[in-house]
Design an enzyme around this catalytic site. Structure first.
Site, short mmCIF file in Angstrom:
data_model
loop_
_atom_site.label_atom_id
_atom_site.label_comp_id
_atom_site.label_asym_id
_atom_site.label_seq_id
_atom_site.Cartn_x
_atom_site.Cartn_y
_atom_site.Cartn_z
N HIS A 159 -15.49 66.00 -26.02
CA HIS A 159 -16.28 66.21 -27.08
C HIS A 159 -15.41 66.69 -28.18
CE1 HIS A 159 -19.64 65.75 -24.28
NE2 HIS A 159 -20.41 65.38 -25.22
N ARG A 191 -26.97 64.80 -31.11
CA ARG A 191 -26.46 65.63 -30.04
C ARG A 191 -26.99 66.85 -30.21
NH1 ARG A 191 -21.58 62.37 -29.83
NH2 ARG A 191 -21.23 61.63 -27.78
N ARG A 215 -31.67 63.55 -28.97
CA ARG A 215 -31.57 63.85 -27.42
C ARG A 215 -31.81 65.17 -27.06
NH1 ARG A 215 -25.65 62.73 -24.73
NH2 ARG A 215 -25.20 64.76 -26.06
N GLU A 272 -25.96 57.12 -17.79
CA GLU A 272 -24.85 57.93 -17.66
C GLU A 272 -24.54 58.50 -16.30
OE1 GLU A 272 -24.43 60.76 -20.67
OE2 GLU A 272 -26.45 61.55 -20.27
N ASN A 282 -19.49 57.22 -21.94
CA ASN A 282 -18.43 58.42 -21.95
C ASN A 282 -18.62 59.13 -20.55
OD1 ASN A 282 -18.11 57.99 -24.56
ND2 ASN A 282 -19.35 59.56 -25.33
N ASP A 283 -19.83 59.35 -20.25
CA ASP A 283 -20.18 59.99 -18.94
C ASP A 283 -20.14 59.17 -17.87
OD1 ASP A 283 -20.19 62.88 -19.11
OD2 ASP A 283 -21.86 62.54 -20.47
N ARG A 315 -13.52 63.58 -18.09
CA ARG A 315 -13.22 62.79 -19.50
C ARG A 315 -12.23 63.96 -20.25
NH1 ARG A 315 -19.46 63.01 -21.95
NH2 ARG A 315 -18.27 63.21 -24.08
N CYS A 324 -24.83 54.21 -26.64
CA CYS A 324 -24.56 55.45 -27.69
C CYS A 324 -23.21 56.09 -27.18
CB CYS A 324 -25.37 56.20 -27.96
SG CYS A 324 -26.03 57.15 -26.40
C1 PEP Z 1 -21.98 59.59 -23.29
O1 PEP Z 1 -22.06 60.12 -22.07
O2 PEP Z 1 -21.71 58.46 -23.32
C2 PEP Z 1 -22.83 60.11 -24.44
C3 PEP Z 1 -23.07 59.55 -25.44
O3 PEP Z 1 -23.00 61.62 -24.38
P1 PEP Z 1 -22.27 62.84 -24.58
O4 PEP Z 1 -20.77 62.22 -25.01
O5 PEP Z 1 -22.64 63.85 -25.60
O6 PEP Z 1 -21.85 63.19 -23.35
MG MG Z 2 -22.99 62.04 -21.96
#
Ligand code: PEP
Ligand code: MG
Length: 592
Positions: free
Chosen positions: A198, A305, A341, A440, A463-464, A474, A511
């Protein structure tokens, strides 16, 4: 002969946020704590050295006492841990033994403390009792506090830095990164972290160059060193030569020119060559970032977010504060879609005031929807605020980290309860809001057909999804090379989600950070993703990429992509087919 101290050094890290900056380094947090020098003290200075150690302990005690005494009522129960630290400060094992080492070995206080800690910590770490094991961490915290006082390195408040500098830190939390003042901070470098962390996402939103995961940046870079941060290649140059500076300045200009050219057309819609219009949306963490989405030509907010509002204050925000905040975003977006979200806290976004238990694996812990369903009152406060704000625009609700259908059903029940309550109180709201879920967690992909029956859209959070599918943290730089969006497993998961969505008549959006990579656009559209949402600064480049190809021509290419067995092969294939076109600026396209 060139001074050794000022020799050019090249450090390799992970490109966290693109762009190039040149400036003076400013080391933050516990500077010097890691690098402890040993020196012998003179016979007559022994008691002065002991005195210096005692003063450092006293300062740490005063600071801790102040924190405990001024903690707000709701945080009182959490100050217990600090009381433990108070006791540890004077514990015989730490305090007396350090003084002993200073006196007997005639070494400086820093070295003596480091030596004692290295002896005492393993004793706790090797204990079988879990509680006592965790005390090893407390010893580190306590000794760090004393050490900070010994080396004179105060914790730096990032918000208060008043020079134009490049931050260099061991780590920056997402909350710290969001305090960065853009007019002061040109960029940053950290020892830890990966591209999908993040911290790196926020850097991209703030549009400041960042290199993460350098490993030893804080050991090599000194305050006021001139450094170059290249957030694209992940390179940091310390003490660059004249020649390097000239070349970098040229590259920086090229980058800015390219960016400006793409920005000129970013307000036009993104249509593929065969006329398919794709919405390109922006991800935001704070309401102020909405302007950046509009400036970069975003068609809406694909991911808001909301947890950052919770991270930046000492207690839970009230319904009114949340409502105002969401309404501000909706008002600025003027009827464009706004995807709110629901709270995605914990994992790497821990909020101090709710960390009531230590989790060994926070990414697999009580995060996001799991936390919200355990704390229905906190969740309902947010849902009420969203339903109220929804009356003012085109709002979608997105729920993070769904792993099974029960979580969706419980969320729907809570939404109904929130709506009923608003109805009874005569407060304006809108219940008919599209409800979507983040895809995710691998189990959500596998059960997408079941989940699709209960929701209005999917939004893939790569990402997740990559973290949980490929089993890589990550934020961990040691496994950052395994964070591969083009891994065949990830491509198959995206494909399955889109296929199920199409079959069930619901849209699939994306996203995660993968959506913001221009080169991936042909693959994502080829897999069937309906809408892309990304860091605002990536919008112009992705729009440009979408304009460069014809979806009708993707058939053979996609078949070849799905036959590939590694991410590298897919990368080579997409570069061969689209590398040149996606970065070429397409002629003007007009709204039809
Ligand atoms: C993700 O996990 O891809 C996502 C968009 O949410 P975050 O990065 O806030 O976990
Ligand atoms: Mg996520």
């Amino acid at each position: 002969m060139e001074n050794q101290e000022h020799q050019e050094i090249i450090l390799k890290g992970i490109g966290g946020s693109p762009g190039i900056c040149i400036g003076k380094a400013y080391l933050v947090d516990k500077e010097g704590v890691d690098v402890v020098k040993k020196y012998v003290i003179r016979e007559e200075s022994r008691s002065a050295e002991v005195g210096r150690f005692k003063t450092a302990v006293k300062k740490a005690r005063t600071a801790l006492r102040r924190i405990i005494d001024t903690a707000p009522e709701e945080l009182r129960q959490h100050t217990q841990i600090l009381e433990t630290h108070m006791l540890l400060l004077e514990d015989k094992m730490l305090y007396d033994r350090t003084i002993d080492v200073i006196e007997k070995e005639r070494v400086n206080a820093e070295w003596a403390l480091k030596k004692v800690v290295s002896l005492v910590k393993p004793i706790f770490e090797n204990m079988s009792d879990d509680y006592l094991k965790q005390r090893a961490e407390d010893i580190t915290h306590v000794s760090d506090r004393i050490m900070e006082n010994l080396v004179g390195a105060d914790q730096v408040d990032i918000g208060r830095i008043d020079k134009r500098v490049i931050l260099v830190a061991r780590d920056l939390s997402p909350a710290e990164t969001s305090q960065i003042q853009l007019e002061r901070i040109k960029g940053f470098v950290t020892n830890r972290g990966g591209r999908a962390s993040h911290t790196s996402i926020i850097a991209r939103t703030l549009e400041i160059p960042a290199v993460l995961g350098v490993g030893n940046a804080t050991l090599i870079i000194k305050n006021d060193d001139i450094i170059i941060v290249d957030g694209e290649s992940g390179i940091v140059v310390v003490n660059p030569t004249e020649q390097t500076l000239l070349e970098t300045e040229e590259r920086r200009e090229q980058y800015e020119i390219q960016k400006a050219l793409m920005a000129r057309k970013s307000h036009l819609p993104a249509r593929t060559k065969d006329g398919i219009r794709i919405s390109v949306m922006g991800n935001i963490e704070l309401p102020e970032e909405v302007v950046s989405v509009l400036d970069h030509g975003g068609d809406g907010i694909g991911l808001y977010r909301t947890e950052f509002q919770y991270l930046s204050q000492p207690d839970f925000p009230s319904e009114e504060m949340l409502f105002e905040n969401y309404k501000d975003v909706i008002d600025v977006m003027e009827q464009r879609p706004v995807t709110i979200r629901t709270l995605d806290i914990n994992g790497d976004k821990a909020v101090n005031y709710i960390r009531d238990s230590h989790e060994l694996n926070p990414a697999l812990g009580l995060r996001a929807i799991r936390y919200c369903l355990q704390k229905p009152e906190i969740f309902k406060t947010q849902l009420r605020a969203i339903l109220r704000a929804a009356a003012f625009g085109d709002v979608r609700i997105l729920v993070p980290m769904i792993s099974g259908i029960e979580e969706v059903e419980q969320t729907v029940n809570l939404l109904d309860e929130a709506a009923q309550c608003l109805e009874q109180q005569g407060v304006a709201y809108k219940r008919d809001v599209p409800l979507g879920i983040m895809i995710e967690v691998p189990s959500a992909v596998v059960t997408a057909d079941i989940l699709a029956e209960k929701v209005d859209f999917f939004s893939i959070g790569t990402n997740d999804l990559i973290q949980y599918t490929l089993a890589i943290d990550r934020g961990n730089r040691h496994v950052a090379h395994l964070h591969q969006p083009l891994h065949p497993a990830i491509l198959r998961m995206i494909k399955r989600t889109c296929d199920v969505g199409r079959e069930k008549g619901i849209k699939t959006y994306m996203c995660g950070e993968m959506a913001g990579e221009p080169l991936y656009a042909p693959i994502l559209l080829g897999l069937g993703v309906d809408e892309l949402s990304m860091n605002p600064q990536a919008i112009p480049m992705v729009k440009n990429a979408i304009r460069s190809f014809n979806t009708g021509d993707l058939g053979d290419f996609m078949a070849a992509v799905m036959r590939m067995t590694t991410a590298d092969e897919v990368q080579a294939l997409v570069e061969r087919h689209f590398g040149a076109v996606v970065s070429t600026i397409e002629p003007e396209q007009q709204e039809q």
